[in-house]
Design a protein around this motif. Structure first.
Motif, PDB file in Angstrom:
ATOM      1  N   ASN A   1     -32.852 -10.634   0.309  1.00 50.15           N
ATOM      2  CA  ASN A   1     -32.417 -11.580   1.412  1.00 50.15           C
ATOM      3  C   ASN A   1     -33.174 -10.765   2.536  1.00 50.15           C
TER       4      ASN A   1
ATOM      5  N   ARG B   1     -23.821  -4.378   1.890  1.00 50.42           N
ATOM      6  CA  ARG B   1     -23.949  -5.498   1.172  1.00 50.42           C
ATOM      7  C   ARG B   1     -22.613  -6.276   0.665  1.00 50.42           C
ATOM      8  N   PHE B   2     -22.410  -7.413   1.013  1.00 49.23           N
ATOM      9  CA  PHE B   2     -20.955  -7.953   0.836  1.00 49.23           C
ATOM     10  C   PHE B   2     -20.493  -7.560  -1.100  1.00 49.23           C
TER      11      PHE B   2
ATOM     12  N   SER C   1     -29.807  -8.025  -5.200  1.00 52.42           N
ATOM     13  CA  SER C   1     -30.475  -7.872  -4.532  1.00 52.42           C
ATOM     14  C   SER C   1     -31.553  -7.308  -3.724  1.00 52.42           C
TER      15      SER C   1
ATOM     16  N   SER D   1     -21.169  -9.219  -4.493  1.00 48.22           N
ATOM     17  CA  SER D   1     -22.088  -9.806  -4.637  1.00 48.22           C
ATOM     18  C   SER D   1     -23.573  -9.122  -6.022  1.00 48.22           C
ATOM     19  N   ASP D   2     -24.147  -9.857  -6.250  1.00 43.59           N
ATOM     20  CA  ASP D   2     -25.079  -9.644  -7.565  1.00 43.59           C
ATOM     21  C   ASP D   2     -25.965  -8.706  -6.806  1.00 43.59           C
TER      22      ASP D   2
END
Length: 330
Positions: A149, A160-161, A167, A164-165
């Motif tokens: 990102n 983080r979302f 990242s 989400s995986d």
């Protein structure tokens, strides 16, 4: 001095689906398919952390009873230091990070579909059978790289979302280059500040006020390290030190975060609030007396989320400056 490769089972706050190798120091890989996994997106997810290091036991090290510290104990301690360092760095520079389980017992309720809601006394832990801890080299995996990102954008967003995986920031390798290039004195100083920062995140669920004070203290610790060689001038009349801790704190953040008037005001307000929390017990709303229905302490929320972002950006820029890298804009 023997070169060693080890593979450790780790838990993360996001599912690891790709790989990330940082030079010849460590590599992150997805956990094998047979590893136990939680049936939820937001959970503690297993992965593998492979590390490479060189180690020579110190024969002069002694236990409290003066007996020599066994080489296997020294090696274990050394490995723990490596893992702790990597976990600490990810906690500051990445929103996808490693998490720890506590070797404690607690009452739990199973959350699988169809399970009865009966409390069970369990130990909080994780392990997987048939894991090869000793390896001869980094695993040569063909899976894709972990998603990257934009660093500045993700730092400004501040999280983080959900779901989400795993990242990483696109500048993570450069940031790690900068950190590992530091001399031992600067490394130790940064790790102290980073530990306070990570503790602030952990404590937030228990006490937002103490968490906020830890965030501010994490910056203060690094500021104190930077100015430790300075001679402090004292007033001839009263012997009081002629310097302002708040001024040095503010100047550090002006340089490494932002020099906007709005944020300078926030820096000063933050340091003042930290002092009130630690010295006068001026807790944020709701900690010592529960808040009323539909009441919320928005000041605390904005101060804590704001200081976390500022810390992360300032620490990143301070480390990058040591390596002559471009700064991350706040």
């Amino acid at each position: 001095m023997t070169e060693t490769f080890k593979s450790f089972i780790m838990l993360t706050n996001a599912n690891v689906t790709g790989k990330y190798k940082y030079r010849d120091i460590f590599q992150i890989l997805p956990a094998p398919d047979h590893f136990p996994r939680a049936p939820y997106l937001e959970a503690h997810h297993p992965c593998l952390l492979e590390v490479r290091y060189t180690f020579t036991p110190d024969s002069s090290k002694r236990m409290p009873d003066k007996t020599e510290v066994s080489s296997w104990i020294q090696r274990k301690d050394y490995e723990n230091k490596i893992i702790h360092e990597i976990k600490t760095l990810f906690g500051v520079f990445s929103f996808s990070k490693f998490v720890s389980t506590q070797d404690v017992h607690s009452w739990t309720i199973r959350t699988e579909s169809g399970c009865a809601l009966d409390p069970e006394w369990r130990q909080l832990s994780y392990f997987a059978n048939e894991h090869q801890h000793e390896i001869s080299e980094f695993t040569n995996s063909t899976i894709s790289q972990i998603e990257e990102n934009q660093t500045a954008e993700s730092y400004r967003f501040g999280a983080r979302f959900t779901g989400s995986d795993f990242s990483i920031p696109d500048l993570l390798s450069e940031i790690l280059d900068a950190y590992y290039s530091l001399d031992q004195d600067n490394k130790s100083a940064f790790l102290r500040s980073a530990t306070l920062f990570n503790n602030a995140i952990k404590i937030n669920q228990i006490s937002p006020s103490v968490s906020f004070a830890c965030f501010v203290s994490s910056i203060e610790s690094l500021v104190a390290h930077i100015h430790k060689e300075e001679k402090i001038e004292k007033c001839k009349e009263c012997s009081a030190p002629r310097y302002s801790v708040t001024r040095k704190f503010t100047a550090f953040l002006e340089k490494y975060s932002s020099d906007s008037k709005e944020l300078i005001s926030f820096y000063k307000q933050s340091y003042g609030r930290r002092s009130k929390i630690l010295h006068a017990g001026a807790l944020f709303l709701g900690e010592h007396v529960p808040v009323e229905w539909a009441e919320s302490d928005w000041e605390a929320y904005h101060m804590i989320s704001g200081i976390e972002r500022i810390c992360r950006i300032a620490f990143t820029n301070w480390v990058l400056e040591k390596y002559n890298c471009p700064s991350v804009q706040s």
